[in-house]
Design an enzyme around this catalytic site. Structure first.
Site, PDB file in Angstrom:
ATOM      1  N   SER A 117       7.910   5.347  11.753  1.00 40.02           N
ATOM      2  CA  SER A 117       7.430   3.978  12.531  1.00 40.02           C
ATOM      3  C   SER A 117       7.001   2.925  11.676  1.00 40.02           C
ATOM      4  O   SER A 117       6.759   3.174  10.431  1.00 40.02           O
ATOM      5  CB  SER A 117       6.171   4.534  13.297  1.00 40.02           C
ATOM      6  OG  SER A 117       6.386   5.684  14.236  1.00 40.02           O
TER       7      SER A 117
ATOM      8  N   GLU B 234       0.095  -0.974   6.008  1.00 37.27           N
ATOM      9  CA  GLU B 234       0.964  -0.190   6.770  1.00 37.27           C
ATOM     10  C   GLU B 234       0.905   1.153   6.762  1.00 37.27           C
ATOM     11  O   GLU B 234       1.068   1.869   8.027  1.00 37.27           O
ATOM     12  CB  GLU B 234       2.341  -0.596   6.156  1.00 37.27           C
ATOM     13  CG  GLU B 234       3.623  -0.357   7.109  1.00 37.27           C
ATOM     14  CD  GLU B 234       4.050   0.955   7.271  1.00 37.27           C
ATOM     15  OE1 GLU B 234       4.963   1.159   7.865  1.00 37.27           O
ATOM     16  OE2 GLU B 234       3.748   1.840   6.264  1.00 37.27           O
TER      17      GLU B 234
ATOM     18  N   ASP C  55       0.779  -1.095  -0.039  1.00 35.57           N
ATOM     19  CA  ASP C  55       0.085  -0.116   0.095  1.00 35.57           C
ATOM     20  C   ASP C  55       1.026   1.361   0.131  1.00 35.57           C
ATOM     21  O   ASP C  55       1.985   1.334   0.381  1.00 35.57           O
ATOM     22  CB  ASP C  55      -0.867   0.150   1.147  1.00 35.57           C
ATOM     23  CG  ASP C  55      -0.205   0.079   2.464  1.00 35.57           C
ATOM     24  OD1 ASP C  55       0.873  -0.617   2.614  1.00 35.57           O
ATOM     25  OD2 ASP C  55      -0.819   0.857   3.388  1.00 35.57           O
TER      26      ASP C  55
ATOM     27  N   HIS D 193     -23.636  33.078  13.241  1.00 34.90           N
ATOM     28  CA  HIS D 193     -23.375  34.479  12.905  1.00 34.90           C
ATOM     29  C   HIS D 193     -22.309  34.866  13.906  1.00 34.90           C
ATOM     30  O   HIS D 193     -22.714  35.017  15.179  1.00 34.90           O
ATOM     31  CB  HIS D 193     -24.493  35.237  13.138  1.00 34.90           C
ATOM     32  CG  HIS D 193     -24.259  36.597  12.022  1.00 34.90           C
ATOM     33  ND1 HIS D 193     -23.240  37.590  12.814  1.00 34.90           N
ATOM     34  CD2 HIS D 193     -24.680  37.069  10.829  1.00 34.90           C
ATOM     35  CE1 HIS D 193     -23.343  38.478  11.863  1.00 34.90           C
ATOM     36  NE2 HIS D 193     -24.026  38.373  10.703  1.00 34.90           N
TER      37      HIS D 193
HETATM   38  N1  BES Z   1       8.396   3.512   5.419  1.00 38.13           N
HETATM   39  C1  BES Z   1       7.847   4.226   6.567  1.00 38.13           C
HETATM   40  C2  BES Z   1       8.759   4.199   7.740  1.00 38.13           C
HETATM   41  C3  BES Z   1       9.864   5.040   7.835  1.00 38.13           C
HETATM   42  C4  BES Z   1       9.718   6.409   7.669  1.00 38.13           C
HETATM   43  C5  BES Z   1      11.295   4.305   7.745  1.00 38.13           C
HETATM   44  C6  BES Z   1      10.858   7.273   7.654  1.00 38.13           C
HETATM   45  C7  BES Z   1      12.234   5.075   7.514  1.00 38.13           C
HETATM   46  C8  BES Z   1      12.042   6.657   7.585  1.00 38.13           C
HETATM   47  C9  BES Z   1       6.600   3.461   6.812  1.00 38.13           C
HETATM   48  O1  BES Z   1       5.929   3.265   5.542  1.00 38.13           O
HETATM   49  C10 BES Z   1       5.718   4.591   7.246  1.00 38.13           C
HETATM   50  O2  BES Z   1       5.490   5.813   6.865  1.00 38.13           O
HETATM   51  N2  BES Z   1       5.096   4.417   8.455  1.00 38.13           N
HETATM   52  C11 BES Z   1       4.278   5.463   9.047  1.00 38.13           C
HETATM   53  C12 BES Z   1       3.634   4.760  10.134  1.00 38.13           C
HETATM   54  C13 BES Z   1       2.141   5.076  10.355  1.00 38.13           C
HETATM   55  C14 BES Z   1       1.287   5.365   9.092  1.00 38.13           C
HETATM   56  C15 BES Z   1       1.540   4.182  11.221  1.00 38.13           C
HETATM   57  C16 BES Z   1       4.968   6.563   9.705  1.00 38.13           C
HETATM   58  O3  BES Z   1       6.121   6.719  10.210  1.00 38.13           O
HETATM   59  O4  BES Z   1       4.445   7.664   9.659  1.00 38.13           O
HETATM   60 ZN    ZN Z   2       6.697   2.233   4.302  1.00 37.57          ZN
END
Ligand code: BES
Ligand code: ZN
Length: 508
Positions: A449, A203, A138, A263
């Site tokens: 994350s 994810e 995704d 208003h």
């Molecule tokens: N690939 C990222 C995680 C990531 C972000 C790794 C920056 C290294 C650097 C992952 O797909 C992602 O964006 N995770 C989200 C998690 C959330 C949607 C639960 C994030 O970190 O915001």
């Molecule tokens: Zn990712």
């Protein structure tokens, strides 16, 4: 274990400047250019360590592999939007077919949300380890579309970069694993390890259904190691092993004032404005030193080992270049911490969105009935999403002005993660990355994350290795996302070597 041998690695700015042979401001836009520091400075004889049969297969199939990746990138598999549900299914089917062609026995399995794609190959010699590779098919929504130089779902290779939504996060990085597996099976008819590939479709919306899925299929997913490529390298030409991720606790705060819009002349001054009330609430989240001022917020924070902080400080990081890259007038954050420390080791409380009242063209004198904020906290060990929910909810209720009612809703969350850096998988990864990139990997942290990493450790009881092939400035989640083509190709080579290294034989 040491991220760098002192003095050997130029600063990240320098790496990037050399990458394009230009000035730093220019570099920030071009940091993934394949003419990188490595080309100019490294001994390429080291990069030939990929077994010749695998290297020949990858080279001979390079064009087809790229065409397939582009097909994958053309499917707008945006998990957050219900109108893309058919695209999610199409992406899962497309991936399952490619995994089957690569030689994995593959099924599309239901979850509580978008389906998961599970591929297996279990023909390794007795005693060989079983590895689970995880990735996600995704992608984030592509908006705002007008800021893309080329359309998000029409991938193009420009200046050594593959531009498309999902190119780096995470379709390209997932697909390079599939192709590395294919290289083994196509050339040798077997892999040196048993392989499970698990690709999820949620994810980017928090992986809520994945932990129950792993629990349900625990036996089938039983493995010795887990490997994930969904992160970035520290700088061009500098392979990286990730040692930590922050966790996440995501909330929606709704502030209700009057039962309907009013208003602002007839009622303003007599009725509490929910937008103003929300602004007041949000303003209490930090003190003037950018510490989070929510009582109890830091209670569970475990201090980082001095060794980790030392290694972090030894990395070639240039604050000014980072500032230029993000385009902010100054960098500022929690007092007394460096930028890398702030992003990698400290928890945060961020407003991700604010909505209230009239925001269209011109003026409208309205006292809005509602205001809403999206707020997410990045967590570090040993904070938990639930503990943060408790302290944040209590705080918001306590500081909310009279005259409004507040509802705090949890959207999703995931625990923070810190790696055990050692053991056979980690050692194999060092060797494989060194072989593919011509230099030893550095150990990095990450502020983002990946909620499922902790679940794999907890439910399957296995170590997780994070080796990512993105680069700084790759625009993940933003317009003009790109994946360095060089990293895509070297990534395939690195993970193809990894399985040989892990099984203890470099080539046939
Ligand atoms: N690939 C990222 C995680 C990531 C972000 C790794 C920056 C290294 C650097 C992952 O797909 C992602 O964006 N995770 C989200 C998690 C959330 C949607 C639960 C994030 O970190 O915001
Ligand atoms: Zn990712």
């Amino acid at each position: 274990m040491h991220p760098s041998r002192d003095g050997e690695i130029p600063h990240r700015t320098e790496l990037i400047r050399l990458a394009i042979g230009g000035d730093a401001p220019e570099c920030s836009r071009m940091s993934g250019d394949p003419a990188c520091w490595l080309h100019e400075h490294d001994d390429f004889s080291m990069t030939s360590a990929l077994a010749p049969d695998l290297a020949a297969h990858l080279a001979a199939n390079d064009q087809r592999i790229h065409e397939e990746l582009f097909e994958f990138l053309r499917i707008p598999s945006v998990s957050a939007r219900s109108e893309h549900r058919p695209d999610m299914e199409r992406a899962a089917k497309w991936l399952a077919t490619k995994m089957r062609v690569a030689g994995l026995a593959t099924e599309i399995l239901p979850t509580g949300g978008h389906p998961a794609v599970l591929g297996e190959w279990r023909g390794a010699v007795p005693g060989a380890p079983t590895v689970l590779v995880y990735g996600h098919y995704d992608v984030q929504p592509a908006e705002p579309l007008d800021l893309w130089t080329s359309p998000p779902f029409e991938p193009v290779l420009r200046d050594g970069k593959i531009f498309a939504r999902g190119s780096v996060d995470d379709k390209g990085q997932l697909f390079l694993h599939v192709k590395a597996i294919e290289a083994h099976l196509a050339t040798r008819g077997k892999l040196p390890v048993n392989m499970i590939v698990l690709a999820e479709g949620e994810e980017e919306v928090g992986s809520d259904n994945l932990a129950p899925f792993i629990e349900r299929h625990r036996e089938r997913l039983r493995c010795d190691y887990c490997v994930i490529s969904d992160s970035s390298m520290f700088a061009p030409g500098l392979p990286s092993i990730l040692s930590s991720l922050r966790g996440l606790a995501y909330f929606e705060i709704e502030v209700q004032g009057p039962s309907g819009d009013l208003h602002s002349g007839s009622y303003g001054g007599a009725v509490v404005n929910p937008a103003t009330a929300l602004a007041r609430i949000v303003a209490t989240f930090h003190d003037e030193h950018w510490h989070v001022a929510i009582p109890g917020f830091y209670d569970l924070v475990r201090e980082w080992e001095p060794r980790v902080l030392r290694e972090m400080r030894a990395l070639p990081f240039d604050e000014e270049h980072f500032r230029e890259e993000v385009g902010a007038p100054v960098l500022d954050g929690e007092a007394g911490r460096s930028t890398l420390e702030r992003v990698w080791t400290r928890p945060t409380c961020e407003v991700n969105g604010l909505l209230s009242g009239y925001t269209g063209e011109g003026a409208k004198t309205v006292l809005p009935a509602k205001a809403m904020a999206k707020v997410s906290c990045r967590l570090v060990p040993d904070q938990t999403p639930d503990a943060i929910r408790k302290v944040l909810t209590a705080h918001v209720q306590r500081v909310a002005p009279k005259g409004v009612t507040i509802n705090v809703r949890v959207l999703h969350g995931g625990p923070p993660w810190r790696a055990e850096l050692g053991g056979p998988l980690f050692d194999a990864a060092r060797r494989a990355l060194t072989a593919a990139f011509g230099r030893e990997p550095v150990i990095t942290g990450e502020g983002g994350s990946i909620p499922v990493v902790g679940d794999f450790e907890r439910i399957l009881g296995v170590p997780v290795l994070l080796i990512g092939f993105g680069l700084p400035g790759e625009n993940a989640h933003a317009p003009n996302e790109w994946l360095s083509d060089e990293n895509f190709v070297k990534g395939m080579s690195a993970v193809a070597s990894l399985w040989d290294e892990l099984a203890g034989h470099r080539s046939l």
